[in-house]
Design a protein around this motif. Sequence first.
Motif, PDB file in Angstrom:
ATOM      1  N   SER A 102       8.504  -7.217   8.874  1.00 22.33           N
ATOM      2  CA  SER A 102       9.697  -7.496   9.677  1.00 22.33           C
ATOM      3  C   SER A 102      10.901  -6.746   9.130  1.00 22.33           C
ATOM      4  N   PHE A 103      11.032  -6.714   7.799  1.00 22.86           N
ATOM      5  CA  PHE A 103      12.121  -5.960   7.173  1.00 22.86           C
ATOM      6  C   PHE A 103      12.032  -4.481   7.534  1.00 22.86           C
ATOM      7  N   ALA A 104      10.821  -3.939   7.494  1.00 24.50           N
ATOM      8  CA  ALA A 104      10.631  -2.525   7.840  1.00 24.50           C
ATOM      9  C   ALA A 104      11.107  -2.246   9.258  1.00 24.50           C
ATOM     10  N   LEU A 105      10.793  -3.129  10.188  1.00 23.48           N
ATOM     11  CA  LEU A 105      11.221  -2.935  11.570  1.00 23.48           C
ATOM     12  C   LEU A 105      12.726  -3.125  11.707  1.00 23.48           C
ATOM     13  N   SER A 106      13.306  -4.023  10.914  1.00 24.22           N
ATOM     14  CA  SER A 106      14.760  -4.201  10.950  1.00 24.22           C
ATOM     15  C   SER A 106      15.488  -2.926  10.545  1.00 24.22           C
ATOM     16  N   MET A 107      14.918  -2.216   9.583  1.00 25.12           N
ATOM     17  CA  MET A 107      15.565  -1.017   9.057  1.00 25.12           C
ATOM     18  C   MET A 107      15.132   0.259   9.770  1.00 25.12           C
ATOM     19  N   SER A 108      14.185   0.146  10.694  1.00 22.76           N
ATOM     20  CA  SER A 108      13.664   1.357  11.331  1.00 22.76           C
ATOM     21  C   SER A 108      14.727   2.091  12.143  1.00 22.76           C
ATOM     22  N   ILE A 109      15.754   1.369  12.589  1.00 16.97           N
ATOM     23  CA  ILE A 109      16.799   2.023  13.375  1.00 16.97           C
ATOM     24  C   ILE A 109      17.527   3.074  12.539  1.00 16.97           C
ATOM     25  N   ILE A 110      17.643   2.830  11.230  1.00 21.89           N
ATOM     26  CA  ILE A 110      18.316   3.800  10.363  1.00 21.89           C
ATOM     27  C   ILE A 110      17.495   5.083  10.290  1.00 21.89           C
ATOM     28  N   LEU A 111      16.210   4.939   9.993  1.00 19.22           N
ATOM     29  CA  LEU A 111      15.343   6.127   9.927  1.00 19.22           C
ATOM     30  C   LEU A 111      15.246   6.807  11.278  1.00 19.22           C
TER      31      LEU A 111
ATOM     32  N   LEU B 129       7.545   3.491   8.630  1.00 23.71           N
ATOM     33  CA  LEU B 129       7.966   2.407   7.746  1.00 23.71           C
ATOM     34  C   LEU B 129       6.902   1.314   7.631  1.00 23.71           C
ATOM     35  N   LEU B 130       6.202   1.024   8.717  1.00 22.61           N
ATOM     36  CA  LEU B 130       5.128   0.036   8.639  1.00 22.61           C
ATOM     37  C   LEU B 130       3.978   0.551   7.768  1.00 22.61           C
ATOM     38  N   LEU B 131       3.625   1.822   7.911  1.00 17.00           N
ATOM     39  CA  LEU B 131       2.575   2.398   7.071  1.00 17.00           C
ATOM     40  C   LEU B 131       2.989   2.383   5.600  1.00 17.00           C
ATOM     41  N   LEU B 132       4.239   2.740   5.325  1.00 21.84           N
ATOM     42  CA  LEU B 132       4.734   2.724   3.948  1.00 21.84           C
ATOM     43  C   LEU B 132       4.731   1.306   3.386  1.00 21.84           C
ATOM     44  N   THR B 133       5.148   0.343   4.197  1.00 21.66           N
ATOM     45  CA  THR B 133       5.194  -1.049   3.751  1.00 21.66           C
ATOM     46  C   THR B 133       3.808  -1.551   3.368  1.00 21.66           C
ATOM     47  N   ASP B 134       2.825  -1.327   4.226  1.00 25.07           N
ATOM     48  CA  ASP B 134       1.475  -1.804   3.920  1.00 25.07           C
ATOM     49  C   ASP B 134       0.881  -1.069   2.726  1.00 25.07           C
ATOM     50  N   TRP B 135       1.209   0.198   2.577  1.00 22.92           N
ATOM     51  CA  TRP B 135       0.722   0.949   1.413  1.00 22.92           C
ATOM     52  C   TRP B 135       1.294   0.351   0.128  1.00 22.92           C
ATOM     53  N   LEU B 136       2.593   0.040   0.128  1.00 26.14           N
ATOM     54  CA  LEU B 136       3.214  -0.551  -1.054  1.00 26.14           C
ATOM     55  C   LEU B 136       2.656  -1.941  -1.337  1.00 26.14           C
ATOM     56  N   LEU B 137       2.445  -2.733  -0.294  1.00 24.07           N
ATOM     57  CA  LEU B 137       1.895  -4.074  -0.480  1.00 24.07           C
ATOM     58  C   LEU B 137       0.487  -4.014  -1.057  1.00 24.07           C
ATOM     59  N   ASP B 138      -0.328  -3.070  -0.569  1.00 23.27           N
ATOM     60  CA  ASP B 138      -1.690  -2.940  -1.080  1.00 23.27           C
ATOM     61  C   ASP B 138      -1.702  -2.475  -2.530  1.00 23.27           C
ATOM     62  N   ARG B 139      -0.792  -1.600  -2.888  1.00 27.90           N
ATOM     63  CA  ARG B 139      -0.727  -1.111  -4.271  1.00 27.90           C
ATOM     64  C   ARG B 139      -0.339  -2.218  -5.239  1.00 27.90           C
ATOM     65  N   ARG B 140       0.391  -3.207  -4.759  1.00 24.96           N
ATOM     66  CA  ARG B 140       0.857  -4.281  -5.642  1.00 24.96           C
ATOM     67  C   ARG B 140      -0.108  -5.456  -5.733  1.00 24.96           C
ATOM     68  N   LYS B 141      -1.245  -5.379  -5.038  1.00 17.80           N
ATOM     69  CA  LYS B 141      -2.242  -6.435  -5.158  1.00 17.80           C
ATOM     70  C   LYS B 141      -2.829  -6.426  -6.571  1.00 17.80           C
ATOM     71  N   PRO B 142      -2.986  -7.605  -7.171  1.00 11.96           N
ATOM     72  CA  PRO B 142      -3.542  -7.655  -8.536  1.00 11.96           C
ATOM     73  C   PRO B 142      -4.884  -6.956  -8.644  1.00 11.96           C
ATOM     74  N   GLY B 143      -5.760  -7.096  -7.650  1.00 12.87           N
ATOM     75  CA  GLY B 143      -7.072  -6.470  -7.698  1.00 12.87           C
ATOM     76  C   GLY B 143      -6.996  -4.960  -7.729  1.00 12.87           C
ATOM     77  N   VAL B 144      -6.029  -4.407  -6.985  1.00 15.92           N
ATOM     78  CA  VAL B 144      -5.866  -2.954  -6.956  1.00 15.92           C
ATOM     79  C   VAL B 144      -5.430  -2.443  -8.318  1.00 15.92           C
ATOM     80  N   ARG B 145      -4.492  -3.171  -8.947  1.00 10.67           N
ATOM     81  CA  ARG B 145      -4.021  -2.750 -10.266  1.00 10.67           C
ATOM     82  C   ARG B 145      -5.145  -2.842 -11.294  1.00 10.67           C
ATOM     83  N   ALA B 146      -5.935  -3.909 -11.199  1.00  9.52           N
ATOM     84  CA  ALA B 146      -7.009  -4.086 -12.174  1.00  9.52           C
ATOM     85  C   ALA B 146      -8.041  -2.972 -12.046  1.00  9.52           C
ATOM     86  N   ARG B 147      -8.402  -2.623 -10.793  1.00  8.00           N
ATOM     87  CA  ARG B 147      -9.377  -1.552 -10.591  1.00  8.00           C
ATOM     88  C   ARG B 147      -8.836  -0.214 -11.080  1.00  8.00           C
ATOM     89  N   ALA B 148      -7.525  -0.002 -10.862  1.00  3.83           N
ATOM     90  CA  ALA B 148      -6.933   1.249 -11.323  1.00  3.83           C
ATOM     91  C   ALA B 148      -6.926   1.329 -12.845  1.00  3.83           C
TER      92      ALA B 148
END
Length: 214
Positions: free
Chosen positions: A137-146, A189-208
């Motif tokens: 939702s935040f990404a869509l709120s700010m999409s007008i700027i981009l 912005l939605l693609l960037l948001t989901d990419w950042l959220l996935d990178r911050r998952k504990p499982g992703v960090r542990a595998r990395a």
Amino acid sequence: MLVAAAFLAFSVPPYLTFDPAASRLPPPPGNDFYHPLLVAHVLFGTVAMVTACFQIWPAFRTRHRRGHRITGRVYVFAGVLPAGLLGLYIGWHTAAGPSVRVANLVGSALWIAVTLIGLRAARQRRFGDHRRWMSRSFALSMSIILSRVITVVATIALTPQVNTTFGGSNELMTYSAASIGVWLSPLLLLLLTDWLLDRRKPGVRARAAVAPAH
């Protein structure tokens, strides 16, 4: 927050005069409701953008949980919902062509939908899901700027094609540049948001951390 503040300082003042002549979106001929509703959309959208910044501010969210809940309610009920509903009307009556019309309608409906899903998740105490949906939702709120930035870049790129691709119509080129902006900005912005959220998952960090080096 600084980018949002700069954008609002530039974009909002013309609408505070309530003068249609000062609007960056001229009202359609014969539509007396368009400009007052556009002003309301801008003001509610301003509330959404300001409160959205507080919603994703980690220190504020951690130290002021009650403030987070209050600004969250303001964001939803005095920001996104009225701005999104008015955006459906403004989007339908745009003069920038059918592509921009559809983008505005889809964007407004999506903004409302992901925000309501995020609100429902919070009320069900599914805070992980709440965080993900409100981030979108935040990404869509700010999409007008981009969108404004992409539109300027698209206009510069398409201007040399006015006499070829657009048959000498500067208006058609302008509408095409606006269409690129309103479609591409929320998608990126939605693609960037989901990419950042996935990178911050504990499982992703542990595998990395345990991944073998090659």
